[in-house]
Motif scaffolding. Structure first.
Motif, short mmCIF file in Angstrom:
data_model
loop_
_atom_site.label_atom_id
_atom_site.label_comp_id
_atom_site.label_asym_id
_atom_site.label_seq_id
_atom_site.Cartn_x
_atom_site.Cartn_y
_atom_site.Cartn_z
N MET A 1 -6.53 1.37 40.16
CA MET A 1 -7.04 2.66 40.23
C MET A 1 -7.90 2.97 40.01
N ILE A 2 -8.31 3.75 40.84
CA ILE A 2 -9.93 4.84 40.87
C ILE A 2 -10.26 5.45 40.27
N ARG A 3 -11.16 5.14 39.51
CA ARG A 3 -11.67 6.88 38.45
C ARG A 3 -12.42 7.76 39.31
N HIS A 4 -12.40 8.26 40.09
CA HIS A 4 -13.36 9.67 41.29
C HIS A 4 -14.54 10.52 39.54
N ILE A 5 -15.66 10.08 39.70
CA ILE A 5 -16.15 11.27 39.00
C ILE A 5 -17.45 11.91 39.47
N VAL A 6 -17.30 13.38 39.26
CA VAL A 6 -18.16 14.18 39.82
C VAL A 6 -19.04 14.56 38.81
N LEU A 7 -20.17 14.74 39.31
CA LEU A 7 -21.19 15.89 38.15
C LEU A 7 -21.71 16.80 39.02
N PHE A 8 -21.80 17.79 38.91
CA PHE A 8 -22.83 19.42 39.45
C PHE A 8 -23.96 19.84 38.74
N LYS A 9 -24.81 19.89 39.30
CA LYS A 9 -25.80 20.23 38.42
C LYS A 9 -26.13 21.21 39.50
N PHE A 10 -26.47 23.37 39.08
CA PHE A 10 -26.96 23.33 39.68
C PHE A 10 -28.58 24.14 40.45
N LYS A 11 -28.38 24.65 41.23
CA LYS A 11 -29.53 24.55 41.92
C LYS A 11 -30.65 25.63 41.71
N PRO A 12 -31.86 25.32 41.26
CA PRO A 12 -32.72 26.78 40.19
C PRO A 12 -31.97 27.67 40.53
N SER A 27 -12.44 26.57 43.08
CA SER A 27 -11.56 25.84 43.47
C SER A 27 -11.72 24.76 43.85
N SER A 28 -12.44 23.83 42.86
CA SER A 28 -12.57 22.18 41.96
C SER A 28 -11.10 22.78 41.17
N HIS A 29 -11.12 23.80 40.09
CA HIS A 29 -9.37 23.78 39.23
C HIS A 29 -8.34 23.29 40.75
N GLN A 30 -8.50 24.17 41.20
CA GLN A 30 -7.33 23.71 42.56
C GLN A 30 -7.12 22.93 43.27
N VAL A 31 -8.05 21.80 43.28
CA VAL A 31 -8.32 20.78 43.91
C VAL A 31 -6.69 19.93 43.31
N GLY A 32 -6.52 19.53 42.10
CA GLY A 32 -5.83 19.29 41.25
C GLY A 32 -3.83 20.05 42.19
N GLU A 33 -3.93 20.66 42.74
CA GLU A 33 -2.44 21.60 42.95
C GLU A 33 -3.05 21.24 44.02
N VAL A 58 -16.00 17.10 37.49
CA VAL A 58 -14.32 16.64 37.64
C VAL A 58 -14.45 15.30 37.86
N ILE A 59 -12.98 14.28 37.61
CA ILE A 59 -12.52 13.96 36.92
C ILE A 59 -11.15 13.68 37.78
N GLY A 60 -11.18 12.29 38.86
CA GLY A 60 -9.93 12.51 39.14
C GLY A 60 -9.20 10.91 39.32
N LEU A 61 -7.95 10.47 39.46
CA LEU A 61 -7.50 9.49 39.02
C LEU A 61 -6.79 8.82 40.45
N LEU A 62 -6.77 8.07 41.21
CA LEU A 62 -6.01 7.83 42.55
C LEU A 62 -6.00 6.29 42.21
N HIS A 63 -4.69 6.11 43.40
CA HIS A 63 -3.65 4.05 42.76
C HIS A 63 -5.04 3.50 43.93
#
Length: 97
Positions: A1-12, A27-33, A58-63
């Motif tokens: 299994m692979i845990r995919h983690i992304v952290l976003f920081k707003f531009k100034p 859109s990020s919430h909809q990715v899971g669907e 965002v945190i996803g789990l993939l095979h």
């Protein structure tokens, strides 16, 4: 299994009041669907007030690597990433479980 983690920081100058930030969040919430290879998906605003904190995660789990690559190439994921590219920088980590 692979845990995919992304952290976003707003531009100034970008805040949660910006329509583009709200659209990216939605859109990020909809990715899971919309992206079929995800076994689990979590997305949300950061609640920490520390200076080093990012704004959204965002945190996803993939095979495996194959499903990770399909997720990354999926058109809806690409469209969501494009929204974030306009308003933020980000860091990622893919860890094996």
């Amino acid at each position: 299994m692979i845990r995919h983690i992304v952290l976003f920081k707003f531009k100034p100058g970008i805040t949660w009041q910006e329509p583009d930030a709200l659209a990216a969040e939605q859109s990020s919430h909809q990715v899971g669907e919309r992206v079929p290879d995800l076994l689990h998906w979590q997305a949300g605003r950061n609640i920490s007030r520390r200076d080093i904190a990012h704004d959204f995660a965002v945190i996803g789990l993939l095979h495996d690597q194959e499903t990770l690559q399909r997720y990354l190439a999926h058109p809806f994921h690409q469209a969501s990433a494009a929204r974030w590219r306009e308003i933020s920088t980000w860091v990622i980590a893919d860890i094996e479980e």
